[in-house]
Design a protein around this motif. Structure first.
Motif, PDB file in Angstrom:
ATOM      1  N   GLU A 125       0.831  -1.210   0.000  1.00  0.00           N
ATOM      2  CA  GLU A 125       0.000   0.000   0.000  1.00  0.00           C
ATOM      3  C   GLU A 125       0.866   1.261   0.000  1.00  0.00           C
ATOM      4  N   GLU A 126       1.908   1.234   0.799  1.00  0.00           N
ATOM      5  CA  GLU A 126       2.812   2.386   0.847  1.00  0.00           C
ATOM      6  C   GLU A 126       3.542   2.550  -0.488  1.00  0.00           C
ATOM      7  N   MET A 155       4.352   5.450  -5.607  1.00  0.00           N
ATOM      8  CA  MET A 155       4.319   5.417  -7.070  1.00  0.00           C
ATOM      9  C   MET A 155       3.317   6.430  -7.615  1.00  0.00           C
ATOM     10  N   ASP A 156       2.176   6.590  -6.954  1.00  0.00           N
ATOM     11  CA  ASP A 156       1.197   7.593  -7.361  1.00  0.00           C
ATOM     12  C   ASP A 156       1.775   8.997  -7.238  1.00  0.00           C
ATOM     13  N   ALA A 157       2.484   9.251  -6.159  1.00  0.00           N
ATOM     14  CA  ALA A 157       3.080  10.576  -5.959  1.00  0.00           C
ATOM     15  C   ALA A 157       4.120  10.871  -7.034  1.00  0.00           C
ATOM     16  N   VAL A 158       4.938   9.881  -7.341  1.00  0.00           N
ATOM     17  CA  VAL A 158       5.970  10.070  -8.366  1.00  0.00           C
ATOM     18  C   VAL A 158       5.332  10.258  -9.737  1.00  0.00           C
ATOM     19  N   LYS A 209       2.394  11.472 -10.436  1.00  0.00           N
ATOM     20  CA  LYS A 209       1.776  12.793 -10.505  1.00  0.00           C
ATOM     21  C   LYS A 209       2.824  13.859 -10.780  1.00  0.00           C
ATOM     22  N   ARG A 210       3.981  13.722 -10.140  1.00  0.00           N
ATOM     23  CA  ARG A 210       5.059  14.686 -10.388  1.00  0.00           C
ATOM     24  C   ARG A 210       5.559  14.591 -11.825  1.00  0.00           C
ATOM     25  N   LEU A 211       5.676  13.387 -12.346  1.00  0.00           N
ATOM     26  CA  LEU A 211       6.131  13.211 -13.722  1.00  0.00           C
ATOM     27  C   LEU A 211       5.133  13.792 -14.726  1.00  0.00           C
ATOM     28  N   VAL A 212       3.855  13.591 -14.481  1.00  0.00           N
ATOM     29  CA  VAL A 212       2.828  14.153 -15.366  1.00  0.00           C
ATOM     30  C   VAL A 212       2.879  15.670 -15.317  1.00  0.00           C
ATOM     31  N   ARG A 213       3.010  16.225 -14.133  1.00  0.00           N
ATOM     32  CA  ARG A 213       3.102  17.680 -13.984  1.00  0.00           C
ATOM     33  C   ARG A 213       4.343  18.217 -14.700  1.00  0.00           C
TER      34      ARG A 213
END
Length: 60
Positions: A8-9, A14-17, A19-23
């Motif tokens: 889960e962590e 991975m979601d945080a990374v 999102k940063r890559l998409v941004r």
């Protein structure tokens, strides 16, 4: 940043990374589009690049 110990962590990290890559990709695309628009202006192109000076007589 430490490596996740449970699944889960890891998903959260991975979601945080991602999102940063998409941004970051979105910002790069906007930057490229703005740069191309600005280079259409003769004054900006003359200030940014020296290629026309190297080519000699400008073709119009």
């Amino acid at each position: 940043m430490r490596i996740a110990e449970d699944e889960e962590e890891l998903k959260k990290q991975m979601d945080a990374v991602s999102k940063r890559l998409v941004r970051f990709a979105f910002i790069l695309i906007i930057g490229v589009v703005l740069t191309q628009i600005l280079l259409q202006n003769d004054m900006v192109r003359h200030w940014v690049t020296a290629v026309e000076h190297w080519e000699g007589e400008a073709y119009r």
